[in-house]
Design an enzyme around this catalytic site. Structure first.
Site, PDB file in Angstrom:
ATOM      1  N   SER A  14     -70.139  29.650   5.640  1.00 45.29           N
ATOM      2  CA  SER A  14     -68.927  29.728   4.827  1.00 45.29           C
ATOM      3  C   SER A  14     -69.363  29.681   3.370  1.00 45.29           C
ATOM      4  O   SER A  14     -70.446  29.186   3.052  1.00 45.29           O
ATOM      5  CB  SER A  14     -67.962  28.582   5.155  1.00 45.29           C
ATOM      6  OG  SER A  14     -68.588  27.310   5.038  1.00 45.29           O
ATOM      7  N   ASP A 108     -61.527  14.926  -9.241  1.00 44.79           N
ATOM      8  CA  ASP A 108     -62.069  14.166 -10.359  1.00 44.79           C
ATOM      9  C   ASP A 108     -60.969  13.878 -11.374  1.00 44.79           C
ATOM     10  O   ASP A 108     -59.901  14.500 -11.347  1.00 44.79           O
ATOM     11  CB  ASP A 108     -63.186  14.958 -11.048  1.00 44.79           C
ATOM     12  CG  ASP A 108     -64.377  15.185 -10.125  1.00 44.79           C
ATOM     13  OD1 ASP A 108     -64.741  14.230  -9.406  1.00 44.79           O
ATOM     14  OD2 ASP A 108     -64.925  16.296 -10.129  1.00 44.79           O
ATOM     15  N   HIS A 269     -72.445  25.640   4.580  1.00 40.76           N
ATOM     16  CA  HIS A 269     -71.462  25.955   3.546  1.00 40.76           C
ATOM     17  C   HIS A 269     -72.215  26.150   2.237  1.00 40.76           C
ATOM     18  O   HIS A 269     -72.865  25.228   1.738  1.00 40.76           O
ATOM     19  CB  HIS A 269     -70.445  24.818   3.413  1.00 40.76           C
ATOM     20  CG  HIS A 269     -69.312  25.120   2.475  1.00 40.76           C
ATOM     21  ND1 HIS A 269     -68.316  26.022   2.794  1.00 40.76           N
ATOM     22  CD2 HIS A 269     -69.020  24.651   1.234  1.00 40.76           C
ATOM     23  CE1 HIS A 269     -67.444  26.073   1.793  1.00 40.76           C
ATOM     24  NE2 HIS A 269     -67.855  25.270   0.833  1.00 40.76           N
TER      25      HIS A 269
END
Length: 303
Positions: A14, A108, A269
């Site tokens: 991915s 964040d 990923h």
């Protein structure tokens, strides 16, 4: 020369992209997407900026992926600077356009990685709550979450970190994608801790090709990902030699993913940084094939 042993499971990849800020960056992004799409990734994710700062651009990129490609997009979603009602509305909007997969993150603070996080007074507190909220809206939506082989920099210890991951899984997450790392033993020890805690969802390693070692080292320091001494030595003296740097980066990443594959890992990923060449090369080494464009467009020409 001895051959590497064949894999028990087929390799699946991915890819992660970030929404572009300018027309030139958009052209670079879509060059990368067109280059990687023939590899038929399991899904592609599109990030949010710090503080949800790219919300509209993320939505635009996801909608274009749905309209112009056969890729399955996963939209990143954070808790930052939004009420529960606002986040729920975003989930419903995505769902109506065909998005069936979210990457649920706390996010964040407004200052980006390393900045202090403050929950919205009417919002989801963290990814545990956000995962539950998404599943309440539609139990059939797939939710991926984050995991940290070297623990989240704000967690006091691994036990706290793994407890949070378990609560995310208990609330419906079916996959964890890790922060990038460069020491596979750290990842393997983390997976062992996770399994002992009763967490059995896939822990997909996040892999970052090193396009710029200086930038990766700086980002690693902010996110708590360690840089092994041997890795720093590989790139020493290459600050003004991008050609050699790219070859070393490909070799380093190839070593890492092949070692993980030999340890039985089948899902990867890739944090693409919206650049395809290194990722495409590594996927080729892993055995992923697709119908490549007749004349692949170089990223240098598209920039």
């Amino acid at each position: 020369m001895a051959q590497r042993k064949s894999q028990r499971s087929p390799i699946r990849a991915s890819f992660e992209f970030f929404p572009p800020k300018t027309p030139a960056m958009e052209a670079t992004l879509w060059t990368a997407i067109q280059r990687l799409a023939p590899l038929r990734p399991d899904f592609v994710s599109v990030t949010y900026g710090a503080g949800g700062s790219t919300r509209e651009r993320t939505h635009h990129t996801v909608k274009r992926l749905l309209a112009e490609t056969e890729l399955k997009p996963a939209a990143h979603l954070t808790c930052v600077d939004a009420s529960r009602a606002e986040v729920d509305d975003v989930v419903r909007q995505y769902s109506t356009t065909g998005v069936r997969h979210f990457v649920a993150l706390r996010g964040d603070g407004q200052g980006g990685a390393g900045a202090a996080y403050e929950a919205h007074p009417e919002g989801y507190r963290n990814a545990v709550d956000l995962t539950a909220g998404i599943k309440r809206i539609d139990p059939d939506i797939e939710v991926s979450v984050s995991a940290y082989p070297e623990k989240h920099p704000e967690s006091p210890d691994f036990a706290t970190d793994i407890d949070l991951l378990k609560r995310k899984v208990d609330n419906g997450a079916t996959r964890a994608i890790t922060q990038f790392f460069f020491d596979n033993d750290l990842y393997e020890r983390f997976v062992e801790r996770v399994r002992r805690a009763g967490i059995y969802v896939p822990i997909v390693p996040g892999i970052v090709p090193i396009h710029d070692f200086t930038k990766i080292a700086r980002f690693s320091a902010a996110t708590g990902a360690s840089i092994p001494a041997w890795l720093a030595e590989r790139f020493q003296g290459l600050e003004s030699d991008p050609h050699t740097h790219s070859h070393v980066a490909a070799a380093v990443c190839a070593e890492q993913v092949l070692d993980l594959a030999e340890r039985g890992i089948s899902d990867f990923h890739f944090y693409t940084m919206n650049r395809a060449d290194l990722v495409y090369s590594i996927c080729h080494i892993l055995g992923l094939r697709g119908e490549a464009p007749a004349e692949p467009v170089s990223e240098a020409a598209a920039a």
